[in-house]
Design a protein around this motif. Structure first.
Motif, PDB file in Angstrom:
ATOM      1  N   VAL A 201      38.798-111.041  48.631  1.00 19.41           N
ATOM      2  CA  VAL A 201      37.219-110.363  48.347  1.00 19.41           C
ATOM      3  C   VAL A 201      37.456-108.909  48.908  1.00 19.41           C
ATOM      4  O   VAL A 201      38.324-108.552  49.678  1.00 19.41           O
ATOM      5  CB  VAL A 201      36.462-111.060  49.122  1.00 19.41           C
ATOM      6  N   TRP A 202      36.332-108.247  48.078  1.00 20.14           N
ATOM      7  CA  TRP A 202      36.397-106.752  48.671  1.00 20.14           C
ATOM      8  C   TRP A 202      35.309-106.795  49.689  1.00 20.14           C
ATOM      9  O   TRP A 202      34.198-107.474  49.659  1.00 20.14           O
ATOM     10  CB  TRP A 202      35.523-105.796  47.340  1.00 20.14           C
ATOM     11  N   VAL A 207      26.830-101.755  51.044  1.00 16.00           N
ATOM     12  CA  VAL A 207      27.017-101.240  49.755  1.00 16.00           C
ATOM     13  C   VAL A 207      26.836-100.049  49.720  1.00 16.00           C
ATOM     14  O   VAL A 207      27.423 -99.435  48.508  1.00 16.00           O
ATOM     15  CB  VAL A 207      26.122-102.149  48.791  1.00 16.00           C
ATOM     16  N   LEU A 268      39.334-114.448  51.867  1.00 16.17           N
ATOM     17  CA  LEU A 268      37.909-114.670  52.184  1.00 16.17           C
ATOM     18  C   LEU A 268      37.725-115.317  53.353  1.00 16.17           C
ATOM     19  O   LEU A 268      36.721-115.003  54.321  1.00 16.17           O
ATOM     20  CB  LEU A 268      37.559-115.899  51.040  1.00 16.17           C
ATOM     21  N   ILE A 277      30.486-108.675  51.836  1.00 14.83           N
ATOM     22  CA  ILE A 277      31.648-109.074  50.644  1.00 14.83           C
ATOM     23  C   ILE A 277      30.580-108.448  49.481  1.00 14.83           C
ATOM     24  O   ILE A 277      29.696-108.710  49.039  1.00 14.83           O
ATOM     25  CB  ILE A 277      31.609-110.499  50.716  1.00 14.83           C
ATOM     26  N   MET A 278      31.697-107.549  48.699  1.00 14.71           N
ATOM     27  CA  MET A 278      31.417-106.553  47.632  1.00 14.71           C
ATOM     28  C   MET A 278      31.431-107.456  46.315  1.00 14.71           C
ATOM     29  O   MET A 278      32.685-108.117  46.024  1.00 14.71           O
ATOM     30  CB  MET A 278      32.002-105.401  47.719  1.00 14.71           C
ATOM     31  N   GLY A 279      30.517-107.340  45.308  1.00 13.28           N
ATOM     32  CA  GLY A 279      30.596-107.589  43.813  1.00 13.28           C
ATOM     33  C   GLY A 279      30.548-106.686  43.146  1.00 13.28           C
ATOM     34  O   GLY A 279      31.333-105.555  43.438  1.00 13.28           O
ATOM     35  N   ASP A 280      29.848-106.799  42.021  1.00 12.13           N
ATOM     36  CA  ASP A 280      29.721-105.960  40.988  1.00 12.13           C
ATOM     37  C   ASP A 280      29.524-104.527  41.513  1.00 12.13           C
ATOM     38  O   ASP A 280      28.560-104.341  42.498  1.00 12.13           O
ATOM     39  CB  ASP A 280      29.000-106.029  40.128  1.00 12.13           C
ATOM     40  N   LYS A 284      36.931-108.479  39.926  1.00 13.19           N
ATOM     41  CA  LYS A 284      37.627-109.759  40.571  1.00 13.19           C
ATOM     42  C   LYS A 284      39.065-109.664  41.031  1.00 13.19           C
ATOM     43  O   LYS A 284      39.620-108.889  40.070  1.00 13.19           O
ATOM     44  CB  LYS A 284      37.245-110.958  39.574  1.00 13.19           C
TER      45      LYS A 284
END
Length: 321
Positions: A201-202, A207, A268, A277-280, A284
């Motif tokens: 995970v990032w 953010v 993770l 934890i970063m998403g868009d 991935k």
């Protein structure tokens, strides 16, 4: 013992059909010659090795046997238990219902057996095991495992090295290590015995770090595999990036992340609660795959004991996670 049972006329044919299997099991319980009394631990060990490595070939390498020998052991176990354990319809190793039910019990039996052997039969075993692992794995997973092993085998000396996978493999090839946990690509040449896979995970302090491109990266120097994954994912997604902080030390990278200097990559299970934890829009990442590699000539003695303990402990931890 013979059961001469006269059924009343009121019993239907369906009742009779239901009664026959019950009678059969009762007769087996009273000493039929085909009754299974003792399980063969070597067959159970082969079964568990196939499941844990996901391959008959890798299980054969772990146990020092040939692939046909492992296949024969699984067949013998299925014959003894009179039940299919492994579904052979597909390429991947998958368990039948009976196999899934047997697995935890087989592990428990082998664990008790190995504890007895370790405390009695191998109590005088001595020597040195040179063991290597990447820093993050060594920090998160190994202290309890190695501490327990050292207490159980006080006459075996451990020499532990934390380094990058490429350097660990080089030391293995030069005879400087006996065992090493390494990070490897999930798709590619098989190297060692797979222990587990885990999502990557990032992570960042918040953010806001993504507000102004390019993406500031907190990474290890080459040839770190997480660095390779991060750069490849960003390049494939056509997202600009820059190296904001580069350090070979996990502690250094964590300090930079907590200071808000950029975005990093972690398994993770290692993502701390004080980081996000970063998403868009970040892409991935492919899973992290960890394998145990044994040097040539180190498949027996103290090295074998440690390899078995590491595999059991890490597999149990991955299953419960």
């Amino acid at each position: 013992m013979v059961l001469n049972t006269v059924l009343p006329e009121r019993y239907s044919t369906g009742t009779l059909l239901q009664f026959i299997p019950v009678t059969h099991h009762i007769m087996i319980g009273y000493g039929m010659p085909n009754r299974l009394v003792n399980l063969d631990l070597e067959l159970l060990r082969a079964f568990v090795a196939v499941v844990e490595t996901g391959s008959f070939t890798r299980a054969a390498g772990l146990l020092g046997r040939t692939q046909p020998a492992i296949s024969l052991q699984i067949r013998r176990l299925e014959d003894q238990l009179r039940a299919p354990l492994i579904d052979r319809a597909g390429k991947a190793v998958s368990l039948t219902i009976e196999g899934a039910g047997l697995l935890p019990q087989a592990r428990r039996l082998l664990r008790v057996n190995d504890e007895i052997v370790a405390s009695l039969g191998e109590g005088d075993l001595e020597g040195e095991v040179r063991f290597g692992a990447p820093e993050d794995i060594a920090t998160l997973h190994l202290p309890a495992i190695l501490g327990g092993f050292a207490r159980s085998h006080p006459r075996i000396t451990l020499a532990v090295t934390a380094d990058y996978t490429a350097n660990l493999l080089d030391q293995l090839s030069r005879g400087l290590l006996d065992l090493a946990l390494i990070k490897r690509e999930p798709i590619g040449p098989e190297l060692g015995v797979r222990v587990w896979r885990e999502p990557l995970v990032w992570v960042a302090r918040d953010v806001a770090v993504l507000e102004a491109p390019p993406v500031p990266l907190i990474i290890a120097p080459a040839p770190d595999i997480y660095r390779k994954r991060a750069l490849a994912a960003l390049q494939h997604a056509d997202i600009p990036f820059r190296a904001a902080f580069t350090s070979p030390s996990l502690a250094g990278q964590m300090a930079a992340l907590r200071a808000g200097l950029g975005v990093g990559v972690l398994p993770l299970a290692m993502a701390p609660r004080d980081l996000v934890i970063m998403g868009d829009p970040l892409p991935k990442l492919a899973d992290s795959e960890i394998a145990l590699v044994t040097a040539r000539g180190a498949a027996d003695g103290p090295a074998k004991l440690l390899a078995q303990e590491v595999l059991r402990a890490l597999e149990r931890g991955a299953t419960s996670a």
